[in-house]
Design a protein around this motif. Structure first.
Motif, PDB file in Angstrom:
ATOM      1  N   GLY A  77       0.909  -1.047   0.010  1.00 49.64           N
ATOM      2  CA  GLY A  77       0.011  -0.067  -0.022  1.00 49.64           C
ATOM      3  C   GLY A  77       0.872   1.238  -0.026  1.00 49.64           C
ATOM      4  O   GLY A  77       2.097   1.172   0.405  1.00 49.64           O
TER       5      GLY A  77
ATOM      6  N   MET B 139      -0.924   2.186   3.757  1.00 52.72           N
ATOM      7  CA  MET B 139      -1.981   1.784   3.324  1.00 52.72           C
ATOM      8  C   MET B 139      -1.976   0.122   3.249  1.00 52.72           C
ATOM      9  O   MET B 139      -1.009  -0.357   3.087  1.00 52.72           O
ATOM     10  CB  MET B 139      -2.865   2.220   2.036  1.00 52.72           C
ATOM     11  CG  MET B 139      -3.023   3.615   2.041  1.00 52.72           C
ATOM     12  SD  MET B 139      -4.359   3.910   3.134  1.00 52.72           S
ATOM     13  CE  MET B 139      -3.519   5.164   4.349  1.00 52.72           C
TER      14      MET B 139
ATOM     15  N   SER C 234      -6.794  -0.822  -6.670  1.00 54.78           N
ATOM     16  CA  SER C 234      -7.388   0.031  -5.622  1.00 54.78           C
ATOM     17  C   SER C 234      -6.870   1.492  -5.663  1.00 54.78           C
ATOM     18  O   SER C 234      -5.810   1.471  -6.089  1.00 54.78           O
ATOM     19  CB  SER C 234      -6.905  -0.375  -4.235  1.00 54.78           C
ATOM     20  OG  SER C 234      -7.338  -1.800  -3.788  1.00 54.78           O
TER      21      SER C 234
ATOM     22  N   GLU D  90      -5.914   5.004  -4.307  1.00 55.62           N
ATOM     23  CA  GLU D  90      -5.639   5.675  -3.136  1.00 55.62           C
ATOM     24  C   GLU D  90      -5.475   7.299  -3.606  1.00 55.62           C
ATOM     25  O   GLU D  90      -4.958   7.664  -4.525  1.00 55.62           O
ATOM     26  CB  GLU D  90      -4.160   5.095  -2.737  1.00 55.62           C
ATOM     27  CG  GLU D  90      -4.361   3.981  -2.382  1.00 55.62           C
ATOM     28  CD  GLU D  90      -2.759   3.343  -1.895  1.00 55.62           C
ATOM     29  OE1 GLU D  90      -3.103   2.322  -1.187  1.00 55.62           O
ATOM     30  OE2 GLU D  90      -1.890   3.795  -2.359  1.00 55.62           O
TER      31      GLU D  90
ATOM     32  N   GLN E 125      -7.709   4.933   1.064  1.00 55.55           N
ATOM     33  CA  GLN E 125      -7.798   3.776  -0.078  1.00 55.55           C
ATOM     34  C   GLN E 125      -9.287   3.613  -0.128  1.00 55.55           C
ATOM     35  O   GLN E 125      -9.882   2.963   0.749  1.00 55.55           O
ATOM     36  CB  GLN E 125      -6.959   2.457   0.293  1.00 55.55           C
ATOM     37  CG  GLN E 125      -6.893   1.425  -0.549  1.00 55.55           C
ATOM     38  CD  GLN E 125      -6.250   0.645  -0.279  1.00 55.55           C
ATOM     39  OE1 GLN E 125      -6.473  -0.798   0.326  1.00 55.55           O
ATOM     40  NE2 GLN E 125      -4.639   0.520  -0.111  1.00 55.55           N
TER      41      GLN E 125
END
Length: 762
Positions: free
Chosen positions: A561, A575, A606, A608, A618
């Motif tokens: 992340g 994240m 995803s 962010e 996120q």
């Protein structure tokens, strides 16, 4: 004027006279032409006789006849003099066949790689040295978008850093420039990444990147999970180090990278022993001076050594040892705009929007070793390990926050020292076998990388002070920061471990499949997470004719992340890991002297971003659909083209940002770099390019947009001989119109910079 008979006698005398030659390796046609130019004669070449053939070049003292004979030994051809100074290439044994990588002797893989991507070939490379865990592959057989920036192109555009390479490459654009003091960040297919590899071994980022000791830069577009492990879906940049040369190399370059950045670069290579089993390559750089930006100065030293030892005919040991000290005075400032403030025109990029006393320093050391052992004709073992330590004793930062459309505030910070240690390794086995008429190459093994970090929480700053006018930077005396008495702390370790198996299956000359699976595990002590994912990859390749490859691919990947930056309320927060997916269909065609490629793709990951509450979060999915088209090579005998265009359709699906588009994503990217060798002036080449980036949203809520921008480069290069040595003189101006523009929502683009150099070999 001499009578005809006297002219013939004079030409014969010149042909019999010995002269010193320095002809580099390359395609056979280009090497013969270079030798003829140095000898002061003309050779007429039928391109069908030299097509696909390479030469290791020629160094030493020879007559014209001896030189041609040496270059053509074993080729089944000869250079026949047709009167005066004119020679014609003729086949002596019409049926003679010359292997593609030999002229006088069989070259090993490293030497063959060094012969690719020459300017004489339009910078076309036929091989990718490392397709991640799969190792080396023919470029046209890789079922993904891949491009290679070879050493001669890096040299001829006067590249100082990765920024210059990303500007030229059709797939890439710089997001965080090296002059900011941060790790270079690149954008591909609308996604950003600092993920890199060096000789196929991974690392998460690379401050103070240098290019003088690199043989090439290989750009893999899109997901690389099966090939490289956990990484951003943007792609992977693989830096390939220069290896020892077969022939002795002594090359000196002196010049200026722009502003007053004068430098000297020595590149030396060869073999220690007569048998040629132990080789060396040494690159040394000293640079100091101001850039094209006011007050900004770069002071650096590089010592990069590579050694090869062919222990036996089947066992090769490769080693590297590198030291890089890199100091930046007045690194470029970071810009932040609140969503409520419209983005105005870009300020003058040649001015110092930071402070003259802001400075940054890195000490970078690296040791690495790789072993390749050919157990038999069907089994090869490959292993490697590298450790890279980065010591950052000094780091100041400047952040500018827009106060209005005409004013800004500025924060100045002095951070404590930090250290990072990166480890990467792999142990792989390649097994070739047949099942009936079907050929297999199975690759299996383990690879990993890890990052350990230490930092000092000491970080006094001035807070945001001002406002100041956006018409001119405001410089202030260096504040008195408190003394740092805080000890360095261990921040923890982040790692990625991968176990994989893949099979390249070849059914016949037309059909083949690449199928594989990777079990990838991400661990982070700092964030306390441990996540694993099994990522498949499947590709089908079809060759309707020998010079055309089509493919369809599906690949998944795991990614650590993102980290909230210093402008977010939750700064430093990491994240959760993310899973990305990519579908792609493409085509690669070799047409004449050009490599043409096209790819349709879709990537989803995803999303962010920093939300309205200034919190890094996120939420939702980021989806990019796109089309890429590229062309590389010789359009005509004298014209080289490297170009491409990318069309993107980016969107956000689900979450609170449904229907919006991601920020800092340009829907259009178009580039064209060209070189033209003037027939009337042998050795003189005109160079330049045009590079266009489309509009980008400046914030996550799509309330402000950055305008499109187009920059242009111009240059000239002249190769000649003087004093019995080859010389190359180069001049290259980037952003020749000195256009001011927003590179993205955080940084200004680079101003006009003029580089020049003189290079010789001895």
């Amino acid at each position: 004027m001499l009578p005809h008979g006297a002219q013939a006698q004079s030409a014969a005398a010149e042909a019999a006279a010995r002269q010193s030659y320095q002809v580099g390796a390359g395609t056979l046609g280009a090497v013969l032409s270079e030798f003829a130019m140095q000898a002061g004669v003309t050779i007429q070449i039928d391109s069908t006789l030299v097509e696909g053939r390479q030469s290791v070049g020629l160094k030493g003292s020879y007559t014209v006849e001896e030189g041609f004979a040496r270059l053509l030994a074993g080729s089944g051809m000869d250079a026949v003099r047709r009167g005066g100074k004119v020679y014609v290439l003729q086949g002596v044994v019409p049926d003679a066949v010359l292997p593609a990588v030999t002229v006088r002797e069989q070259l090993d893989a490293t030497s063959a790689l060094q012969q690719e991507g020459k300017a004489a070939d339009g910078y076309r490379s036929k091989t990718v040295s490392s397709v991640g865990a799969l190792g080396s592959m023919a470029l046209v057989d890789v079922p993904f978008s891949v491009s290679v920036v070879p050493q001669e192109l890096i040299q001829n555009i006067q590249a100082q850093s990765t920024d210059d390479i990303y500007r030229i490459n059709p797939y890439t654009r710089t997001m965080t420039a090296q002059g900011t003091g941060w790790s270079p960040v690149v954008n591909m297919r609308g996604f950003t990444t600092s993920d890199t590899a060096e000789d196929g071994l991974r690392r998460p980022y690379n401050h103070a990147a240098v290019v003088e000791d690199k043989e090439r830069v290989e750009v893999l577009n899109g997901l690389s999970g099966f090939l490289y492990g956990a990484a951003a879906p943007a792609g992977m940049i693989n830096y390939v180090y220069k290896r020892p040369t077969v022939e002795r190399l002594n090359r000196i370059t002196v010049g200026n990278y722009g502003g007053s950045q004068y430098y000297v670069h020595g590149d030396f290579g060869g073999r220690f022993d007569e048998a040629g089993r132990i080789g060396y390559r040494l690159n040394v750089v000293r640079q100091n001076g101001e850039t094209a930006i006011d007050d900004q100065k770069i002071d650096r030293n590089l010592v990069s050594a590579a050694f090869d030892w062919k222990v036996t005919d089947d066992l090769l040991l490769e080693m590297n040892a590198i030291y890089n000290n890199y100091k930046t005075q007045a690194p470029s400032a970071y810009w932040f705009y609140n969503a409520a403030i419209p983005r105005g025109p870009a300020p003058d990029a040649s001015k110092n929007w930071s402070q003259p006393w802001i400075h940054d320093e890195f000490n970078n050391t690296k040791l690495s070793a790789r072993l390749t052992y050919k157990l038999n004709d069907n089994v090869t073992l490959r292993g490697g390990y590298t450790q890279n330590s980065i010591d950052r004793p000094v780091q100041d930062h400047t952040m500018n926050s827009a106060f209005s459309t005409t004013q800004y505030r500025q924060l100045r910070q002095r951070a404590g020292a930090s250290e990072d240690t990166f480890d990467a390794g792999q142990a792989m086995i390649d097994i070739g076998f047949n099942t009936g008429t079907v050929e297999h190459k199975v690759t299996a093994g383990y690879y990993m990388y890890s990052a350990r970090s230490w930092s000092n929480p000491f970080a006094p700053h001035t807070g945001y002070v001002g406002p100041y006018p956006l018409t001119e930077p405001t410089h202030v005396p260096e504040p008195v920061f408190p003394a740092n008495t805080v000890p360095m702390e261990y921040d923890g370790k982040a790692s990625n471990d991968n176990i994989l198996i893949g099979d390249m299956i070849r059914f016949n000359d037309q059909w083949s499949i690449l199928a594989g699976v990777n079990r990838s595990t991400i661990k982070s002590q700092a964030e306390g997470y441990d996540k694993s994912k099994t990522s498949p990859s499947f590709s089908v390749m079809f060759k309707p004719v020998p010079n055309v490859t089509t493919y369809a691919s599906y690949i998944e990947g795991l990614e650590m992340g993102g980290v909230a930056d210093d402008t977010a309320v939750n700064r430093g927060t990491v994240m959760p890991p993310m899973v990305s997916k990519q579908k792609e269909v493409g085509i690669k065609a070799e047409v004449g002297g050009m490599l043409l490629t096209g790819a349709l793709f879709e990537i989803e990951k995803s999303y962010e971003y920093i939300n309205a509450g200034n919190v890094y979060t996120q939420d939702g999915r980021q989806n990019h659909k796109g089309l890429e088209l590229t062309a590389t090579g010789k359009a005509t005998r004298n014209l080289t083209l490297i170009g491409g265009v990318t069309f993107l359709d980016p969107s956000i699906k689900g979450g609170s940002s449904e229907g919006l588009q991601p920020m800092n994503v340009a829907k259009t990217l178009a580039k064209l770099y060209a070189e033209y060798a003037l027939p009337a002036v042998p050795g003189l080449t005109l160079t330049g390019g045009v590079f266009h980036t489309g509009k980008q949203w400046a914030n996550a809520v799509n309330s402000s947009r950055l305008p499109a921008y187009t920059t242009a480069d111009l240059g000239v290069r002249y190769a000649t001989r003087a004093g019995g040595r080859p010389w190359t003189f180069s001049l290259y101006a980037s952003n020749v119109t000195d256009k001011n523009y927003w590179l993205n929502s955080y940084y200004l683009g680079a101003p006009r910079s003029i580089a020049f150099s003189a290079q010789t070999e001895f």
